[in-house]
Enzyme design. Structure first.
Site, mmCIF file in Angstrom:
data_model
loop_
_atom_site.group_PDB
_atom_site.id
_atom_site.type_symbol
_atom_site.label_atom_id
_atom_site.label_comp_id
_atom_site.label_asym_id
_atom_site.label_seq_id
_atom_site.Cartn_x
_atom_site.Cartn_y
_atom_site.Cartn_z
ATOM 1 N N ASP A 1 6.119 1.749 -6.503
ATOM 2 C CA ASP A 1 4.961 1.643 -5.754
ATOM 3 C C ASP A 1 4.884 1.678 -4.174
ATOM 4 O OD1 ASP A 1 2.007 0.670 -5.064
ATOM 5 O OD2 ASP A 1 2.682 -1.136 -4.680
ATOM 6 N N LEU A 2 3.901 2.153 -3.285
ATOM 7 C CA LEU A 2 4.308 1.950 -1.720
ATOM 8 C C LEU A 2 4.048 0.767 -1.248
ATOM 9 C CD1 LEU A 2 5.202 3.732 0.864
ATOM 10 C CD2 LEU A 2 2.765 4.450 0.706
ATOM 11 N N ASP A 3 2.776 0.404 -1.144
ATOM 12 C CA ASP A 3 2.186 -0.459 -0.326
ATOM 13 C C ASP A 3 2.529 -1.922 -0.924
ATOM 14 O OD1 ASP A 3 0.436 0.795 1.578
ATOM 15 O OD2 ASP A 3 -0.792 1.306 -0.133
HETATM 16 C C1 BG6 Z 1 -2.956 0.897 -2.728
HETATM 17 C C2 BG6 Z 1 -3.208 -0.582 -1.929
HETATM 18 O O1 BG6 Z 1 -1.533 1.032 -2.595
HETATM 19 O O2 BG6 Z 1 -3.394 1.919 -1.828
HETATM 20 C C3 BG6 Z 1 -4.680 -0.913 -1.563
HETATM 21 O O3 BG6 Z 1 -2.588 -1.726 -2.504
HETATM 22 C C4 BG6 Z 1 -5.257 0.316 -1.104
HETATM 23 O O4 BG6 Z 1 -4.798 -1.970 -1.049
HETATM 24 C C5 BG6 Z 1 -4.946 1.916 -1.954
HETATM 25 O O5 BG6 Z 1 -6.637 0.128 -1.066
HETATM 26 C C6 BG6 Z 1 -5.628 2.999 -1.303
HETATM 27 O O6 BG6 Z 1 -5.152 3.266 0.048
HETATM 28 P P1 BG6 Z 1 -5.504 4.161 1.147
HETATM 29 O O7 BG6 Z 1 -4.332 4.307 1.791
HETATM 30 O O8 BG6 Z 1 -6.017 5.556 0.214
HETATM 31 O O9 BG6 Z 1 -6.619 3.644 1.522
HETATM 32 MG MG MG Z 2 1.166 -2.339 -3.934
#
Ligand code: BG6
Ligand code: MG
Length: 218
Positions: free
Chosen positions: A8-10
């Protein structure tokens, strides 16, 4: 034997959750209500539009589909303001050297993220070259806990699902990995990630030996 690792990234490679939170809180405040760090926990791994709908529910605010798209766009502009200032210092401790050691041991490296900003972030932190495949929110149609993102990731590198390990900070991501029949490593607190097959606090000190020690059912 494990042949691919999906990240996963975030919250796993970078701590962007704090930037998502600040942008969502601003949106809620502009609409006249507050949004707390506890409420933000529920949004981890959830797509942008689904996150916004959950926040509007919290505030008891109703919007048309068109207004929802506009609000999501506005939140993303605020979020990108933070992302544009990111650099390699934001890479979470140990994850880069861990991935490099996995690559040296011929493990496929895949990104499995709900974010539509994933490529931009990986470019900012200069890790994009480490990935054999990138599956992100621009390619998926279903949010975690649906396994789609990880199934697409395994397919992209042609490794059977049961030989894949997923690293996730969100309970919904752990559920998605398990629904894909993959070994789920939770990154973070054991109480929050109690359904994971194993939980680690972070990547500091981890190397290929960690992967070698995982025995899969197949
Ligand atoms: C996920 C995050 O990785 O990506 C969420 O944990 C986020 O919090 C989702 O809403 C979508 O991200 P983005 O960058 O497309 O708005
Ligand atoms: Mg995450």
């Amino acid at each position: 034997m494990i042949q691919a690792c999906l990240f996963d990234l975030d919250g796993v490679i970078v701590d962007t959750a704090k930037y998502h939170f600040q942008a969502w809180r601003k949106l809620a405040n502009d609409l006249g209500f507050d949004f707390t760090p506890e409420q933000n926990e529920m949004l981890k791994g959830v797509s942008r539009i689904e996150s916004l709908k959950l926040i509007l529910d919290i505030g008891g605010v109703s919007k048309t589909e068109q207004e929802i798209l506009e609000l999501a766009e506005k939140k993303n502009e605020d979020y990108l303001h933070f992302v544009n200032q990111m650099d390699q210092k934001e890479i979470l401790p140990g994850v880069e050297s861990f991935i490099q050691d996995l690559r040296a041991n011929h493990i496929k490296i895949v990104l499995g993220s709900a974010s539509k900003n994933a490529v931009k972030i990986l470019e900012k932190i200069k890790l994009i070259g480490l990935f054999d495949a990138i599956i992100d929110g621009t390619k998926t149609t279903r949010s975690k806990p649906d396994p789609q993102v990880f199934l697409m990731g395994a397919k992209a590198v042609e490794i059977p699902n049961e030989f894949c390990v997923v690293f996730e900070d969100a309970p919904k991501g752990v559920q998605a990995a398990q629904a894909a029949n993959m070994y789920a490593v939770g990154v973070g607190e054991a109480q929050v990630l109690s359904h994971a097959d194993q939980v680690i606090e972070g990547f500091d000190g981890l190397d290929y030996g960690f992967i070698k020690s995982i025995s899969v059912k197949a």
